[in-house]
Design a protein around this motif. Sequence first.
Motif, mmCIF file in Angstrom:
data_model
loop_
_atom_site.group_PDB
_atom_site.id
_atom_site.type_symbol
_atom_site.label_atom_id
_atom_site.label_comp_id
_atom_site.label_asym_id
_atom_site.label_seq_id
_atom_site.Cartn_x
_atom_site.Cartn_y
_atom_site.Cartn_z
ATOM 1 N N ALA A 8 0.713 -1.126 -0.117
ATOM 2 C CA ALA A 8 -0.103 -0.079 0.075
ATOM 3 C C ALA A 8 0.890 1.244 -0.035
ATOM 4 O O ALA A 8 0.643 2.163 -0.650
ATOM 5 N N ILE A 9 1.838 1.210 0.776
ATOM 6 C CA ILE A 9 2.899 2.226 0.939
ATOM 7 C C ILE A 9 3.549 2.697 -0.523
ATOM 8 O O ILE A 9 3.471 3.736 -1.162
ATOM 9 N N ALA A 10 3.860 1.598 -1.001
ATOM 10 C CA ALA A 10 4.488 1.435 -2.552
ATOM 11 C C ALA A 10 3.557 2.134 -3.550
ATOM 12 O O ALA A 10 4.018 2.836 -4.262
ATOM 13 N N VAL A 11 2.457 1.448 -3.562
ATOM 14 C CA VAL A 11 1.475 2.193 -4.279
ATOM 15 C C VAL A 11 1.053 3.589 -4.205
ATOM 16 O O VAL A 11 0.922 4.314 -5.223
ATOM 17 N N ALA A 12 0.809 3.797 -2.986
ATOM 18 C CA ALA A 12 0.724 5.395 -2.689
ATOM 19 C C ALA A 12 1.835 6.239 -3.187
ATOM 20 O O ALA A 12 1.565 7.327 -3.791
ATOM 21 N N LEU A 13 3.151 5.775 -2.807
ATOM 22 C CA LEU A 13 4.153 6.587 -3.177
ATOM 23 C C LEU A 13 4.367 6.514 -4.773
ATOM 24 O O LEU A 13 4.768 7.796 -5.307
ATOM 25 N N LEU A 14 4.138 5.457 -5.331
ATOM 26 C CA LEU A 14 4.037 5.464 -6.763
ATOM 27 C C LEU A 14 3.170 6.467 -7.442
ATOM 28 O O LEU A 14 3.314 7.298 -8.516
ATOM 29 N N GLY A 15 1.713 6.386 -6.897
ATOM 30 C CA GLY A 15 0.870 7.304 -7.297
ATOM 31 C C GLY A 15 1.270 8.866 -7.083
ATOM 32 O O GLY A 15 0.997 9.767 -8.238
ATOM 33 N N LEU A 16 1.864 9.075 -6.021
ATOM 34 C CA LEU A 16 2.235 10.627 -5.801
ATOM 35 C C LEU A 16 3.338 10.999 -6.862
ATOM 36 O O LEU A 16 3.249 12.054 -7.305
ATOM 37 N N VAL A 17 4.324 10.030 -6.876
ATOM 38 C CA VAL A 17 5.213 10.173 -8.110
ATOM 39 C C VAL A 17 4.625 10.497 -9.319
ATOM 40 O O VAL A 17 4.844 11.480 -10.148
ATOM 41 N N LEU A 18 3.528 9.679 -9.716
ATOM 42 C CA LEU A 18 2.868 9.868 -11.104
ATOM 43 C C LEU A 18 2.229 11.482 -11.092
ATOM 44 O O LEU A 18 2.258 11.926 -12.160
ATOM 45 N N VAL A 19 1.658 11.565 -10.118
ATOM 46 C CA VAL A 19 0.823 12.917 -10.004
ATOM 47 C C VAL A 19 1.811 14.211 -10.132
ATOM 48 O O VAL A 19 1.729 15.029 -10.883
ATOM 49 N N ALA A 20 3.085 13.804 -9.256
ATOM 50 C CA ALA A 20 3.998 14.939 -9.376
ATOM 51 C C ALA A 20 4.566 15.022 -10.806
ATOM 52 O O ALA A 20 4.785 16.225 -11.283
ATOM 53 N N TYR A 21 4.718 14.053 -11.433
ATOM 54 C CA TYR A 21 5.263 13.874 -12.901
ATOM 55 C C TYR A 21 4.316 14.724 -13.607
ATOM 56 O O TYR A 21 4.752 15.583 -14.576
#
Length: 139
Positions: free
Chosen positions: A37-50
């Motif tokens: 869950a932490i990995a998916v949330a971080l990946l989602g935040l990275v994609l949003v930031a991108y």
Amino acid sequence: MTALLGLLGSGLGPAGIVAALVAATVAAWAYLGRAGAIAVALLGLVLVAYVAGSRQATVAAELSSAKADAARAAAALAEERRQVEAAASIAAEDARRAIAAEDAAAAAATRLRALEEALAGQPDTPCATADYARRLRDL
């Protein structure tokens, strides 16, 4: 990928993106546990930031292009104003010369009429007097 994420983000809006990230995080928690869950949330935040960074870069490039266009338009306008001012000064100088030429022509016509009147009152003589010669030179 940026275009795809941009289209996804523009269709969902900020609340939809957050909801999709929360749903992905909850699903990852259920299947992968806390670390997933932490990995998916971080990946989602990275994609949003991108996506946000990409959009900001696009907007910055458009702004830079618009500023350059505005600068070129301002330079063209300044050149047009300079040319109009130059044409106006040339026209004013031409008008002054035309007025001076008209004044000189009027003065010459007046002197010619005076000479014709003086000659009309004199009998025909074989030579001109010095006064007549001076008057002719003044024309």
